[in-house]
Design a protein around this motif. Sequence first.
Motif, PDB file in Angstrom:
ATOM      1  N   ARG A 134      20.499  41.928   7.117  1.00  0.00           N
ATOM      2  CA  ARG A 134      20.598  41.523   5.834  1.00  0.00           C
ATOM      3  C   ARG A 134      20.342  40.135   5.955  1.00  0.00           C
ATOM      4  O   ARG A 134      19.458  39.409   5.075  1.00  0.00           O
ATOM      5  CB  ARG A 134      21.915  41.814   5.186  1.00  0.00           C
ATOM      6  N   VAL A 135      21.042  39.209   6.950  1.00  0.00           N
ATOM      7  CA  VAL A 135      20.916  37.853   7.029  1.00  0.00           C
ATOM      8  C   VAL A 135      19.365  37.439   7.446  1.00  0.00           C
ATOM      9  O   VAL A 135      18.613  36.630   6.715  1.00  0.00           O
ATOM     10  CB  VAL A 135      21.702  37.229   8.003  1.00  0.00           C
ATOM     11  N   TYR A 136      18.689  38.227   8.231  1.00  0.00           N
ATOM     12  CA  TYR A 136      17.273  38.124   8.647  1.00  0.00           C
ATOM     13  C   TYR A 136      16.268  38.195   7.465  1.00  0.00           C
ATOM     14  O   TYR A 136      15.271  37.534   7.582  1.00  0.00           O
ATOM     15  CB  TYR A 136      16.874  38.572   9.891  1.00  0.00           C
ATOM     16  N   VAL A 137      16.676  39.247   6.833  1.00  0.00           N
ATOM     17  CA  VAL A 137      15.891  39.551   5.656  1.00  0.00           C
ATOM     18  C   VAL A 137      15.710  38.399   4.577  1.00  0.00           C
ATOM     19  O   VAL A 137      14.637  37.786   4.089  1.00  0.00           O
ATOM     20  CB  VAL A 137      16.071  40.745   4.835  1.00  0.00           C
ATOM     21  N   ASN A 138      16.851  37.894   4.496  1.00  0.00           N
ATOM     22  CA  ASN A 138      17.089  36.717   3.548  1.00  0.00           C
ATOM     23  C   ASN A 138      16.464  35.394   4.163  1.00  0.00           C
ATOM     24  O   ASN A 138      15.628  34.620   3.393  1.00  0.00           O
ATOM     25  CB  ASN A 138      18.650  36.471   3.527  1.00  0.00           C
ATOM     26  N   SER A 142      13.120  33.654   2.532  1.00  0.00           N
ATOM     27  CA  SER A 142      13.347  32.117   1.968  1.00  0.00           C
ATOM     28  C   SER A 142      12.014  31.483   2.884  1.00  0.00           C
ATOM     29  O   SER A 142      11.505  30.549   2.076  1.00  0.00           O
ATOM     30  CB  SER A 142      14.551  31.421   2.620  1.00  0.00           C
ATOM     31  N   ILE A 143      11.769  31.617   4.250  1.00  0.00           N
ATOM     32  CA  ILE A 143      10.488  30.914   4.508  1.00  0.00           C
ATOM     33  C   ILE A 143       9.317  31.304   3.857  1.00  0.00           C
ATOM     34  O   ILE A 143       8.493  30.514   3.559  1.00  0.00           O
ATOM     35  CB  ILE A 143      10.497  31.348   6.298  1.00  0.00           C
ATOM     36  N   SER A 144       9.165  32.522   3.488  1.00  0.00           N
ATOM     37  CA  SER A 144       7.888  33.011   2.956  1.00  0.00           C
ATOM     38  C   SER A 144       7.544  32.666   1.608  1.00  0.00           C
ATOM     39  O   SER A 144       6.665  32.303   1.359  1.00  0.00           O
ATOM     40  CB  SER A 144       7.859  34.786   2.940  1.00  0.00           C
ATOM     41  N   LEU A 170       6.388  43.879   2.187  1.00  0.00           N
ATOM     42  CA  LEU A 170       7.871  44.528   2.927  1.00  0.00           C
ATOM     43  C   LEU A 170       8.931  43.773   2.539  1.00  0.00           C
ATOM     44  O   LEU A 170       9.990  44.317   2.398  1.00  0.00           O
ATOM     45  CB  LEU A 170       7.486  44.432   4.493  1.00  0.00           C
ATOM     46  N   GLY A 171       9.155  42.426   2.610  1.00  0.00           N
ATOM     47  CA  GLY A 171      10.200  41.628   2.037  1.00  0.00           C
ATOM     48  C   GLY A 171      11.073  41.929   0.801  1.00  0.00           C
ATOM     49  O   GLY A 171      12.032  42.111   0.900  1.00  0.00           O
ATOM     50  N   VAL A 172      10.211  42.410  -0.017  1.00  0.00           N
ATOM     51  CA  VAL A 172      10.892  42.845  -1.444  1.00  0.00           C
ATOM     52  C   VAL A 172      11.439  44.172  -1.234  1.00  0.00           C
ATOM     53  O   VAL A 172      12.641  44.328  -1.572  1.00  0.00           O
ATOM     54  CB  VAL A 172       9.663  43.330  -2.445  1.00  0.00           C
ATOM     55  N   GLY A 173      10.915  45.444  -0.589  1.00  0.00           N
ATOM     56  CA  GLY A 173      11.474  46.491  -0.218  1.00  0.00           C
ATOM     57  C   GLY A 173      12.815  46.241   0.744  1.00  0.00           C
ATOM     58  O   GLY A 173      13.623  47.121   0.775  1.00  0.00           O
ATOM     59  N   ALA A 174      12.706  45.325   1.510  1.00  0.00           N
ATOM     60  CA  ALA A 174      13.612  45.075   2.664  1.00  0.00           C
ATOM     61  C   ALA A 174      14.920  44.562   2.135  1.00  0.00           C
ATOM     62  O   ALA A 174      16.055  44.774   2.420  1.00  0.00           O
ATOM     63  CB  ALA A 174      13.255  44.419   3.747  1.00  0.00           C
ATOM     64  N   PHE A 175      14.687  43.859   1.036  1.00  0.00           N
ATOM     65  CA  PHE A 175      15.978  43.504   0.348  1.00  0.00           C
ATOM     66  C   PHE A 175      16.729  44.361  -0.417  1.00  0.00           C
ATOM     67  O   PHE A 175      17.913  44.398  -0.495  1.00  0.00           O
ATOM     68  CB  PHE A 175      15.255  42.268  -0.599  1.00  0.00           C
TER      69      PHE A 175
END
Length: 506
Positions: A134-138, A142-144, A170-175
């Motif tokens: 969860r932290v790494y997805v965040n 944030s970087i992207s 992918l970031g949207v779905g991973a969130f």
Amino acid sequence: MSQKQLKEAFISNLNGTSLLEISAGLSLPPLCLLCRGLLLILYYLHHGKHVSSRTYSLLLDFLVLVSPLVFSCTVLSPIIFFIPVILAAFCAAIFSKIYRQTKREARAPLGQIVKEFQKARLDPECIPAITVFRVYVNVLTSISILAVDFPQYPRRYAKAETYGTGAMDLGVGAFIFGNALVCPEVRQKPHRTQPRFCSLARQVFSVWPLIALGVGRLLSVKSVEYHEHTSEYGVHWNFFFTLALVRLAASLLLAIFPKHKAWLVALAVAVLYQLLLSTTSLKMFILHGSDGRGSRLGFLDANREGLFSLFGYLAIYLASVQVGLWLLQRRSSVRGWLEALGGLALAVLALWALLQLCQAGTEPVSRRMANLPFCTWVLAQCLLLLAFFVLTDLSLVFTKLLVKGCSVPCCWNVVQPPDCRKKQGMEAVSVGRPDKLSQPCLISAINKNQLLFFLLANVMTGAVNILIDTIHSKAAFTLCILHVYMFFNCLIMYILHARNIVLKFW
């Protein structure tokens, strides 16, 4: 064109990248985490103590856990396939050094360590892989969200216009996936009986900050004429609204259907939605509007992508609830988690095969519609990343057995079995449990205030875009801005964590 139009064109009409490249990129966070853990163990081996300085700990965590990700999605993106190999070789070199050092000190032979590892008991109340995921997805999100506005961020990593697999897709779905892993339905103890709609009532109360943030984002974007990608969610919609409504809808469905059958509900929602896309004019409406020319007249037409993609995100959320329930099954041994790792690997392979069938039988992956291939792809990639983190944790557990007394923040603790504790006349203690005061950790700091971290990243992204001409920035300037931006975000979280402050107002 105006600056606003230039920036909108810069992030529009893109097609994404290959599934292999995204999978290679997903191997970087676990390798960074492994590298950080091995460095801490090596430090303990040489100095006989943990890193206690908060300043040094923050710098180490930022340089090892965050900075490589900034470089890999900008100037090092052309060699993205070589970066995991380099990091893995570096980790292997550190482990080799640790092993040689422990061997000289006449520690137990490797065969005995392996047997001890297989029989080791782990803290069943703690699953670090979920927190780290969860932290790494965040962090990656944030970087992207800022890096995408700079030319050094490859256009293939940005969100695809209609079909395609970009890293930000992918970031949207991973969130969504990460939120479902810790939702009330997952965290509720099996033996506790609660009213059927209790979780729904809690969700209604807990999503109001998301709705408030969605309204705040809408008003701020429109008031300053900030550039926006309309085909992403629509004219008025944004991700905060999506997350809020998905959580409410999922809680309602899980109040009606048994939560251990969440995967069946997810499958039904995804398949029915895909049938509507394939057999009706819904797909044409989402892509081209009611008049076929992309007009946005009326609320439904103006926000068609955001509203109809809710079905796909709802399916992802429900499937993730099932994953969370499975992960939280009580496993107190390394052997149990090795079996779980095998289960994750099989699930990933099955989803990859299903993805190929879905794309061959229906259509390519589309985040814009959140179709069945998109849901399948998101679940496959998220399970792959989770498996990587579990493997990383188990690797660090094995290394900690070589160096008795050491500990690594946000990693499994090896605990003494009950019979051993009785013999020693001790209460339940954890071998290598990190001391919160002596071992501060950036991951724990971000985890304590995840929503604040994401909100702060969004605000700072807006400020940077207003103040700086990002499109024409040079590489050195881009790297400097991204590092300052991420370090500031991390520093704020770190200070709040050090003071034990959790900004949660619901």
